[in-house]
Design a protein around this motif. Structure first.
Motif, PDB file in Angstrom:
ATOM      1  N   GLN A  39      19.746 121.339  42.124  1.00  0.00           N
ATOM      2  CA  GLN A  39      18.758 120.935  43.128  1.00  0.00           C
ATOM      3  C   GLN A  39      17.239 121.310  42.700  1.00  0.00           C
ATOM      4  O   GLN A  39      17.202 122.630  42.550  1.00  0.00           O
ATOM      5  CB  GLN A  39      19.129 121.670  44.454  1.00  0.00           C
ATOM      6  N   LYS A  43      13.794 116.637  44.880  1.00  0.00           N
ATOM      7  CA  LYS A  43      14.906 115.556  44.431  1.00  0.00           C
ATOM      8  C   LYS A  43      16.115 115.961  44.776  1.00  0.00           C
ATOM      9  O   LYS A  43      16.530 116.822  45.612  1.00  0.00           O
ATOM     10  CB  LYS A  43      14.869 116.060  42.976  1.00  0.00           C
ATOM     11  N   GLU A  44      16.931 114.742  44.763  1.00  0.00           N
ATOM     12  CA  GLU A  44      18.309 114.807  45.122  1.00  0.00           C
ATOM     13  C   GLU A  44      19.265 115.687  44.330  1.00  0.00           C
ATOM     14  O   GLU A  44      18.952 115.925  43.313  1.00  0.00           O
ATOM     15  CB  GLU A  44      18.893 113.288  45.124  1.00  0.00           C
ATOM     16  N   GLU A  46      22.045 116.820  42.398  1.00  0.00           N
ATOM     17  CA  GLU A  46      22.805 116.134  41.269  1.00  0.00           C
ATOM     18  C   GLU A  46      23.931 116.866  40.592  1.00  0.00           C
ATOM     19  O   GLU A  46      23.851 117.945  40.334  1.00  0.00           O
ATOM     20  CB  GLU A  46      21.935 115.967  40.259  1.00  0.00           C
ATOM     21  N   GLU A  89      12.801 118.742  32.685  1.00  0.00           N
ATOM     22  CA  GLU A  89      13.426 118.111  33.768  1.00  0.00           C
ATOM     23  C   GLU A  89      14.782 118.633  34.169  1.00  0.00           C
ATOM     24  O   GLU A  89      15.303 118.314  35.133  1.00  0.00           O
ATOM     25  CB  GLU A  89      13.772 116.514  33.597  1.00  0.00           C
TER      26      GLU A  89
END
Length: 125
Positions: A39, A43-44, A46, A89
């Motif tokens: 997390q 952002k969602e 994942e 990322e």
């Protein structure tokens, strides 16, 4: 409920490697479905990886496939997430997770009902 304790997160430069660990309640471990999700702010959540401890089968999200691996240490009821070729990322808080019920199918689409406190991974460029 099952207890999951993550460790190993830290700051690392892009291209580097890290190994995260998740110690799981002994009573739960042997037939467990376990996963890792991450997390990042804004952002969602994942799910990036999952492992069926009994069979050893693993699945990975496309975003980490070929870079991350999971392996297990049955003697220590622990799973490890080996992260290579890290990218900025990948920066997120990483959680080890388990489903409330497990019907034998374990993968990145599994629903997670239990997770630990998380461990922060920061990748700088």
């Amino acid at each position: 409920p099952v207890q999951l304790v993550e460790s190993g997160g830290r700051s690392v430069q892009a291209g580097g490697s890290l190994r995260l660990s998740c110690e799981v309640s002994r009573w739960y471990y042997d037939n467990a479905c376990l996963g890792w999700f991450r997390q990042a702010p804004g952002k969602e959540r994942e799910t990036i990886a999952a492992i069926s401890v009994f069979s050893g089968s693993t699945t990975f999200a496309d975003s980490v496939k070929g870079r991350f691996a999971i392996f297990k240490d049955n003697d220590k009821n622990t799973i490890h997430l080996q992260m290579n070729s890290l990218k900025p990322e990948d920066t997120a808080k990483y959680y080890c997770a388990a489903p409330g019920t497990y019907g034998g199918i374990c993968g990145v689409d599994s629903q997670w009902d239990y997770w630990g406190q998380g461990t922060q991974v920061t990748v700088s460029s």
